[in-house]
Scaffold this motif. Structure first.
Motif, PDB file in Angstrom:
ATOM      1  N   LEU A  79       7.958  -1.736  -5.133  1.00 41.33           N
ATOM      2  CA  LEU A  79       8.053  -1.302  -4.083  1.00 41.33           C
ATOM      3  C   LEU A  79       6.866  -0.697  -3.275  1.00 41.33           C
ATOM      4  CD1 LEU A  79      11.569   0.694  -4.555  1.00 41.33           C
ATOM      5  CD2 LEU A  79      11.122  -1.483  -3.101  1.00 41.33           C
ATOM      6  N   VAL A  80       6.120  -0.051  -3.852  1.00 39.61           N
ATOM      7  CA  VAL A  80       4.788   0.488  -3.510  1.00 39.61           C
ATOM      8  C   VAL A  80       3.942  -0.447  -3.226  1.00 39.61           C
ATOM      9  CG1 VAL A  80       2.850   2.130  -4.088  1.00 39.61           C
ATOM     10  CG2 VAL A  80       5.095   2.769  -4.550  1.00 39.61           C
ATOM     11  N   LEU A  81       3.751  -1.448  -4.576  1.00 40.83           N
ATOM     12  CA  LEU A  81       2.773  -2.550  -4.297  1.00 40.83           C
ATOM     13  C   LEU A  81       3.098  -3.702  -3.131  1.00 40.83           C
ATOM     14  CD1 LEU A  81       0.214  -3.649  -5.552  1.00 40.83           C
ATOM     15  CD2 LEU A  81       1.795  -5.050  -7.097  1.00 40.83           C
ATOM     16  N   ALA A  82       4.358  -3.723  -2.534  1.00 39.15           N
ATOM     17  CA  ALA A  82       4.706  -4.596  -1.738  1.00 39.15           C
ATOM     18  C   ALA A  82       4.260  -3.939  -0.201  1.00 39.15           C
ATOM     19  CB  ALA A  82       6.013  -4.838  -1.784  1.00 39.15           C
ATOM     20  N   VAL A  83       3.989  -2.941  -0.276  1.00 43.54           N
ATOM     21  CA  VAL A  83       3.573  -2.365   1.113  1.00 43.54           C
ATOM     22  C   VAL A  83       2.184  -2.671   1.413  1.00 43.54           C
ATOM     23  CG1 VAL A  83       2.948  -0.008   2.461  1.00 43.54           C
ATOM     24  CG2 VAL A  83       4.878  -0.305   0.716  1.00 43.54           C
ATOM     25  N   ALA A  84       1.231  -3.004   0.542  1.00 39.09           N
ATOM     26  CA  ALA A  84      -0.028  -3.251   0.987  1.00 39.09           C
ATOM     27  C   ALA A  84      -0.390  -4.524   1.829  1.00 39.09           C
ATOM     28  CB  ALA A  84      -1.026  -3.503  -0.379  1.00 39.09           C
ATOM     29  N   PRO A  85       0.212  -5.796   1.407  1.00 42.77           N
ATOM     30  CA  PRO A  85       0.225  -7.073   2.183  1.00 42.77           C
ATOM     31  C   PRO A  85       0.718  -6.634   3.818  1.00 42.77           C
ATOM     32  CG  PRO A  85       1.064  -7.372  -0.048  1.00 42.77           C
ATOM     33  CD  PRO A  85       0.854  -6.199   0.178  1.00 42.77           C
ATOM     34  N   GLU A  86       2.024  -5.832   3.798  1.00 41.01           N
ATOM     35  CA  GLU A  86       2.612  -5.854   4.996  1.00 41.01           C
ATOM     36  C   GLU A  86       1.356  -4.942   5.752  1.00 41.01           C
ATOM     37  OE1 GLU A  86       5.531  -6.347   6.420  1.00 41.01           O
ATOM     38  OE2 GLU A  86       5.449  -7.828   5.041  1.00 41.01           O
ATOM     39  N   LEU A  87       0.756  -4.144   5.351  1.00 41.10           N
ATOM     40  CA  LEU A  87      -0.178  -3.098   6.073  1.00 41.10           C
ATOM     41  C   LEU A  87      -1.284  -4.146   6.571  1.00 41.10           C
ATOM     42  CD1 LEU A  87      -0.193   0.382   4.068  1.00 41.10           C
ATOM     43  CD2 LEU A  87       0.714  -0.251   6.342  1.00 41.10           C
ATOM     44  N   LEU A  88      -1.802  -4.835   5.655  1.00 43.08           N
ATOM     45  CA  LEU A  88      -2.633  -5.847   5.999  1.00 43.08           C
ATOM     46  C   LEU A  88      -2.555  -6.840   7.141  1.00 43.08           C
ATOM     47  CD1 LEU A  88      -4.516  -6.871   2.573  1.00 43.08           C
ATOM     48  CD2 LEU A  88      -5.652  -5.622   4.540  1.00 43.08           C
ATOM     49  N   ILE A  89      -1.167  -7.258   7.152  1.00 44.37           N
ATOM     50  CA  ILE A  89      -0.729  -8.224   8.197  1.00 44.37           C
ATOM     51  C   ILE A  89      -0.592  -7.302   9.378  1.00 44.37           C
ATOM     52  CG2 ILE A  89       1.273  -9.517   9.039  1.00 44.37           C
ATOM     53  CD1 ILE A  89       1.711 -10.171   6.032  1.00 44.37           C
ATOM     54  N   ILE A  90      -0.268  -6.131   9.582  1.00 46.04           N
ATOM     55  CA  ILE A  90       0.088  -5.476  10.771  1.00 46.04           C
ATOM     56  C   ILE A  90      -1.408  -4.997  11.263  1.00 46.04           C
ATOM     57  CG2 ILE A  90       0.766  -3.074  11.667  1.00 46.04           C
ATOM     58  CD1 ILE A  90       3.178  -3.358   9.465  1.00 46.04           C
ATOM     59  N   LEU A  91      -2.375  -4.729  10.445  1.00 48.87           N
ATOM     60  CA  LEU A  91      -3.700  -4.590  10.993  1.00 48.87           C
ATOM     61  C   LEU A  91      -4.396  -5.631  11.591  1.00 48.87           C
ATOM     62  CD1 LEU A  91      -4.949  -1.996   8.258  1.00 48.87           C
ATOM     63  CD2 LEU A  91      -4.294  -1.392  10.827  1.00 48.87           C
ATOM     64  N   ASN A  92      -3.950  -6.791  10.785  1.00 48.93           N
ATOM     65  CA  ASN A  92      -4.604  -8.068  11.332  1.00 48.93           C
ATOM     66  C   ASN A  92      -4.352  -8.504  12.775  1.00 48.93           C
ATOM     67  OD1 ASN A  92      -6.438 -10.257  11.108  1.00 48.93           O
ATOM     68  ND2 ASN A  92      -5.355 -11.457  10.048  1.00 48.93           N
ATOM     69  N   ILE A 103     -10.234   0.415   3.029  1.00 51.74           N
ATOM     70  CA  ILE A 103     -10.384   1.673   2.227  1.00 51.74           C
ATOM     71  C   ILE A 103      -9.223   2.430   2.430  1.00 51.74           C
ATOM     72  CG2 ILE A 103     -11.516   3.611   1.879  1.00 51.74           C
ATOM     73  CD1 ILE A 103     -14.146   1.887   2.309  1.00 51.74           C
ATOM     74  N   ALA A 104      -8.735   2.611   3.742  1.00 51.18           N
ATOM     75  CA  ALA A 104      -7.218   3.226   3.892  1.00 51.18           C
ATOM     76  C   ALA A 104      -6.196   2.708   3.115  1.00 51.18           C
ATOM     77  CB  ALA A 104      -7.363   3.537   5.542  1.00 51.18           C
ATOM     78  N   ILE A 105      -6.121   1.517   3.329  1.00 53.36           N
ATOM     79  CA  ILE A 105      -4.938   0.766   2.655  1.00 53.36           C
ATOM     80  C   ILE A 105      -5.159   1.346   1.168  1.00 53.36           C
ATOM     81  CG2 ILE A 105      -4.006  -1.375   1.897  1.00 53.36           C
ATOM     82  CD1 ILE A 105      -4.483  -2.259   4.728  1.00 53.36           C
ATOM     83  N   VAL A 106      -6.300   0.954   0.640  1.00 61.28           N
ATOM     84  CA  VAL A 106      -6.315   1.209  -0.834  1.00 61.28           C
ATOM     85  C   VAL A 106      -5.977   2.648  -1.290  1.00 61.28           C
ATOM     86  CG1 VAL A 106      -8.082   1.178  -2.687  1.00 61.28           C
ATOM     87  CG2 VAL A 106      -7.933  -0.618  -1.325  1.00 61.28           C
ATOM     88  N   VAL A 107      -6.567   3.962  -0.438  1.00 61.93           N
ATOM     89  CA  VAL A 107      -6.330   5.006  -0.682  1.00 61.93           C
ATOM     90  C   VAL A 107      -4.687   5.477  -0.470  1.00 61.93           C
ATOM     91  CG1 VAL A 107      -6.497   7.365   0.274  1.00 61.93           C
ATOM     92  CG2 VAL A 107      -8.828   5.735  -0.071  1.00 61.93           C
ATOM     93  N   ALA A 108      -4.074   4.882   0.574  1.00 60.71           N
ATOM     94  CA  ALA A 108      -2.755   5.012   0.492  1.00 60.71           C
ATOM     95  C   ALA A 108      -1.826   4.634  -0.483  1.00 60.71           C
ATOM     96  CB  ALA A 108      -2.244   4.338   1.940  1.00 60.71           C
ATOM     97  N   GLU A 109      -2.359   3.287  -1.222  1.00 60.23           N
ATOM     98  CA  GLU A 109      -1.834   2.637  -2.298  1.00 60.23           C
ATOM     99  C   GLU A 109      -1.870   3.360  -3.605  1.00 60.23           C
ATOM    100  OE1 GLU A 109       0.058   0.040  -3.201  1.00 60.23           O
ATOM    101  OE2 GLU A 109       0.384   0.001  -1.129  1.00 60.23           O
TER     102      GLU A 109
END
Length: 121
Positions: A79-92, A103-109
Motif C-alpha cells: 500500500l505504501v509502495l504504490a503511492v510513489a508512482p501515483e505521486l510521480l504521475i501527479i507531479l508530471n 527527493i520529496a517523494i523518496v523522503v515521503a516513502e
C-alpha cells in the motif's frame, strides 16, 4: 487474496491502456481523470504487493525463519509502495519533475514505510 490483487491489477492495466489510446483528457472529463488515477493506483498496488511479497520471502529465506506473517506485511508495505508512482504521475502533469520533487517523494516513502513498520495492526 493474492490472486484477487493480481486480477484487479491486470484488469486495471487493460482499462488504462484502452483509456490512453481511445480517449483524451477532455473527452473523459474530471470523473474520467479520477477513474484513471484510481486505476493507476490499483495497478501499482497489485504490482507493489507482489514485489513486497517476493522481497519478504527472500529475506525470510536468508534469515531461515518461517513464512508466517508475510501476507499481512506484503499488503501493508505494498500500500505504501504504490503511492510513489501515483505521486510521480501527479507531479508530471504540472510540467517537468525536478530533483527536489523526486527527493520529496523518496523522503515521503521512507516516512510512510517507517510509520507502517511500527504499526501493530
Amino acid at each position: 487474496m493474492n490472486k484477487l490483487f493480481a486480477a484487479i491489477s491486470v484488469l486495471a492495466f487493460f482499462v488504462i491502456v484502452v483509456m490512453m489510446f481511445m480517449f483524451s483528457p477532455t473527452e473523459v472529463g474530471a470523473l474520467g481523470i479520477f477513474v484513471f488515477f484510481v486505476l493507476c493506483y490499483a495497478f501499482f498496488l497489485g504490482l507493489a504487493v507482489n514485489i513486497c511479497k517476493l522481497f519478504l520471502v527472500l529475506a525470510n529465506k536468508v534469515k531461515k525463519n518461517g513464512i508466517a506473517g508475510i501476507e499481512k506485511k506484503s499488503y501493508k508495505y505494498g500500500l505504501v509502495l504504490a503511492v510513489a508512482p501515483e505521486l510521480l504521475i501527479i507531479l508530471n502533469t504540472g510540467g517537468t519533475i525536478g530533483v527536489m520533487q523526486i527527493i520529496a517523494i523518496v523522503v515521503a516513502e521512507f516516512l510512510l514505510w517507517f510509520i507502517v513498520s511500527h504499526l501493530h495492526v
